[in-house]
Structures are given as C-alpha cells and as structure tokens.
Design an enzyme around this catalytic site. Structure first.
Site, PDB file in Angstrom:
ATOM      1  N   ASP A  35      49.723  -8.612  77.120  1.00 15.37           N
ATOM      2  CA  ASP A  35      50.173  -9.082  75.808  1.00 15.37           C
ATOM      3  C   ASP A  35      51.006  -7.977  75.172  1.00 15.37           C
ATOM      4  O   ASP A  35      50.505  -6.886  74.901  1.00 15.37           O
ATOM      5  CB  ASP A  35      48.949  -9.425  74.951  1.00 15.37           C
ATOM      6  N   ASP A  42      55.667 -13.444  75.499  1.00 11.84           N
ATOM      7  CA  ASP A  42      55.155 -12.073  75.565  1.00 11.84           C
ATOM      8  C   ASP A  42      53.737 -11.982  76.096  1.00 11.84           C
ATOM      9  O   ASP A  42      53.069 -10.977  75.914  1.00 11.84           O
ATOM     10  CB  ASP A  42      55.225 -11.424  74.183  1.00 11.84           C
ATOM     11  N   GLU A  43      53.292 -13.023  76.766  1.00 12.75           N
ATOM     12  CA  GLU A  43      51.898 -13.046  77.185  1.00 12.75           C
ATOM     13  C   GLU A  43      51.789 -13.739  78.541  1.00 12.75           C
ATOM     14  O   GLU A  43      52.413 -14.775  78.751  1.00 12.75           O
ATOM     15  CB  GLU A  43      51.128 -13.861  76.150  1.00 12.75           C
TER      16      GLU A  43
HETATM   17 MG   LIG Z   1      51.750 -10.285  71.680  1.00 10.56          MG
END
Ligand SMILES: [Mg+2]
Length: 472
Positions: free
Chosen positions: A11, A105-106
């Site tokens: 993350d 983003d993960e």
């Molecule tokens: Mg994040």
C-alpha cells in the site's frame, strides 16, 4: 493455511498526495489534500501533514477546508498516478505472476507462486522479509515514493499488517501468530463489516474480533445470516483461503451508446448518462463484483473523445454512488456543440466491498443537501468559492457548472499542469476574479516562484504532467 507468510500486501503511503508532493517541490513537508474541490467535493487523499489536522479520505471537502484552511487543495491528476502505478505494479510482477491490484496504489502479491517460491518454503519468514525490504527500496529508487508492506499467511492478515506498517514500514505476521494479532483488533477490521454490520454486532455486545471468534458459528449466522455470518466468523478465527487472483480477467465493466443524432441538451445528456450508469451497475452486480473507479467517456460532435475518472477510497457497487460520480464527472466536461457517444464504466474491480461507508456518507449527504443547498450557495458566494469553482469546473453541482450553460472564461484547476511560453512548466496554485496564479517548478527543480496572470493570457496553455524522479 500456509506455513510461510508469503502473501504480501503493498500500500503506497498517501499515494495521490505523495505524488503531488514529489512533483511539486514547494509542497514537500506541507499539508496537501487531493480530491473534488467543489462545494460537494470529497477528499481522495490527505498527506500525513494534513492528517494531523484531522483530515482523512472520504471526508467532505468543506469540512477539510475548515480543519486545514492553509493546506494546498488540488484536483487529482489520474494520468500521472496511473503512470506511477504502472511502474510499481511492474516491480510487483517481478516477484510473482500472481499480482492482484486493488486500486492504483494497492495490491496483493503471492510470493509463493514466484521465483522465490521454493526458497521461501525452506528459508521462511526471513526471506519474505528481505524480499519485501528490497521491494520497498526499489520503489523508493524508481519512483521516489514510500510504500508500506504487510506479509502474512492470508490476504486478510497481510492487509492488517500493511495497515500496522504505515507509513513507510514493513510488518510481518508469522504463521501461528495470526490469532494473537486478531485478538487486539476491533470488528471493524474484518472485511465485510461495514457500519451496519458493526452496529448489529455491537447490539449483541460484540465489539472485538476475539469476542466474535469465541462464539459458536451458529450464533453469528443467527445475527448476520448464513453466508455473511459464516464468513465473518471464519475471518475472526483467522481462516481466510481467498487466493491472490492475477489480473487476467476483465478489470472493468463498461457500457456505452452512440447516438444517431448528436445530443445537445444537457438535461437529455444527464438522463442518458443515468441510464448508462444503471446498466453498468447491473452488469457489475451480475458479475458479483464492485469497483473503485468510475469512468465517463464522451465523444463530442467533432469526434474528439475524452474520458474522466474518479476513484473512491473503497470499492462500491452502489447505484446511487456510481450515478452521482458519473454526473459529477460529466459536470467537469464542456458539452457545447453536442455529443455523439456516451459511456460509463467501473474499474479497479474487487471481489469484496470492504465497507459501504461511502454510500452511507452519500445518502446522508443527499438528505442534507436538499435541506441546505441555499445556505451553501450563499456561503460559496461569500467565500468566493463559487467563482473559483466556475473557473476550474470543479464538482460543485449544477450551480457552478451551468449558470446559463455558457463558458465565460478559461478554466484553471488548482494543481493542473501549465506551460508558459517564456517561463516554462508550472502548475495552477489558484484562480478567481479573472486571475490565475502559477507556480513555476518541476519535480527536479528547486521550489519555484509564483506569478499571476489574467485567466485568458495567451502565453498560458494547459500541459501534461512531467514524470517523477527516476520515472519515464
Ligand atoms: Mg495507499
């Protein structure tokens, strides 16, 4: 259950805000808030500096402005975020073919399926930790951003671990220690437990995961229904056999229509858009999925095609949320001259909706909106916000977008990239009252100087984002 913590959850830290700080030197170390900037806008991401003021994702932008009046408020630049995301995901794919992105983003990565798989079976947790530290270092070098990583034996615990690792950290939950960690957490940490389920559990006297784990399964089934109850109970016990699923299947659901005659009337266009959003949600639900990013596609009378997208903090399949986002995205587009194609899509698909917080916030918001729309407009006038909204076409609702349906001045959005004929690359720091303020700086420059221009200064044009340090 796996004997080795080989499921990795990555993350990126405050991703959108961190990208903005990396590309705008004057914002480093400062509170930065990215999201919809109009009166109805919602925070997508707050930098850690802004979080100290209590600002967080999914908060109403108006509230964020009250809490952190001096923060930098910026529109999202998804094209740049996508580029950075692609680089990060490519690094993950070097570790395993099984990479499951949850958003820009993960992602989950199954290290056991990759080149380290065999060695992990013998060397175990220490190797997993070393691989993850190398990954974090690679991300820092390649895109100049920090990432948090969680490692464990299941998806659920890997995600818990990355949350505990934030920011810029690494947490590994060893095989056999899962229950120990779960025992410290509230039921809200369980996937599938949103505000409604939490409330049901609370009324039954259950607020901690360990309390849920201690119950016989049938009591949970009695409280939450068969499938949900059994699922929540298993997760509370640390049992989670969901595999990491590579991005092989379609990652988006979309529908579009081409019109025989160009649509000219905005109300008519909005009606068509809502119809498409409804169709899109039905397909999404039929596939048993939810998504985080809503995309609107528009082809204009002159065949120019553009897409606009917005990403939620958590996946949704809620028709109200998706239709509302689609309308807001449409609002940010100039429709003069008519359109010949309209499309609505949902991407960033997930198999589980973590929580329905966003839908709930929206429902509450809609009820409020009806009541205080007039007061809002008044306040916007007083603060000059309406003018600013009109200037950048931010998502402020009908008032700001088609007061008379005409575009009077060029629109400049805070955070937007611009190019000045003599002064070079910069970004819009603010605009209003016929003026626009530009800061001239680039990802690799020192903090830049600020200059103000008339909004229609012919030397100014909008530009594309420059790549971050180490990218391109
Ligand atoms: Mg994040």
């Amino acid at each position: 259950m796996r004997p080795v913590p080989s499921i990795l959850h990555l993350d990126m830290d405050a991703f959108f805000a961190s990208v903005e700080q990396a590309s705008k030197p004057s914002l480093r170390g400062k509170p930065v808030i990215v999201g919809g900037l109009g009166a109805r806008g919602v925070v997508s991401t707050a930098s850690y500096e802004a979080r100290r003021f209590g600002v967080h994702s999914a908060m109403a932008m108006a509230q964020a402005r009250r809490l952190a009046p001096n923060a930098a408020y910026l529109i999202p630049r998804f094209e740049l975020y996508r580029q950075v995301s692609d680089e990060v995901m490519a690094l993950l794919r070097e570790l395993s073919p099984l990479v499951e992105p949850l958003s820009l983003d993960e992602a989950f990565v199954d290290l056991a399926a990759g080149p380290y798989g065999e060695a992990l079976a013998t060397e175990g947790a220490e190797l997993a930790r070393a691989v993850a530290e190398d990954l974090r270092e690679d991300i820092r070098t390649r895109v100049g951003l920090t990432a948090s990583v969680g490692l464990s034996t299941t998806k659920f615990l890997a995600k818990i671990a990355s949350e505990q690792a934030k920011p810029d950290g690494l947490v590994l939950i060893e095989a056999g220690r899962e229950r120990e960690v779960l025992d410290t957490l509230s039921v809200r940490a369980l996937p599938g437990v949103g505000p409604a389920t939490e409330e049901t559990l609370r009324r039954a006297g259950l607020t901690q995961i360990r309390e849920v784990a201690a119950l016989p399964q049938e009591e949970l089934v009695h409280l939450l229904g068969r499938a949900h109850g059994a699922g929540v109970h298993a997760l509370a016990l640390g049992l989670d056999d969901r595999p990491v699923v590579a991005e092989r299947d379609a990652k988006s659901v979309s529908v579009e229509d081409t019109f025989e005659v160009d649509l000219l009337d905005r109300d008519h266009i909005v009606t068509e858009l809502e119809r498409l959003a409804d169709r899109c949600v039905r397909r999404l639900r039929a596939a048993g999925r939810s998504g985080r990013t809503v995309v609107v596609k528009i082809r204009r009378f002159d065949f120019s095609t553009l897409t606009r997208s917005e990403t939620l903090p958590a996946p949704t399949d809620d028709p109200l949320v998706i239709a509302q986002m689609a309308r807001r995205l449409l609002d940010s587009v100039e429709l003069l001259g008519g359109i010949r194609l309209l499309g609505v899509g949902v991407t960033g698909l997930a198999d589980w909706t973590q929580e329905d917080l966003f839908a709930q916030a929206l429902r509450e918001g809609l009820a409020e909106d009806a009541a205080d729309e007039a007061a809002d407009a008044e306040q916007a006038r007083e603060t000059g916000e309406a003018e600013e909204d009109a200037a950048y076409g931010g998502p402020a609702g009908p008032r700001a977008f088609h007061p008379g349906g005409e575009l009077k001045a060029r629109r400049w959005a805070p955070g937007q990239d611009v190019e000045h004929a003599e002064l070079g690359h910069g970004w819009v720091q603010g605009s209003g009252v016929g003026r626009v303020t530009i800061r001239f700086e680039t990802p690799n420059s020192p903090v830049g100087r600020v200059r103000t221009f008339a909004v229609d200064d012919p030397a100014l044009s909008s530009a594309g984002a420059l790549p971050l340090v180490g990218t391109a």
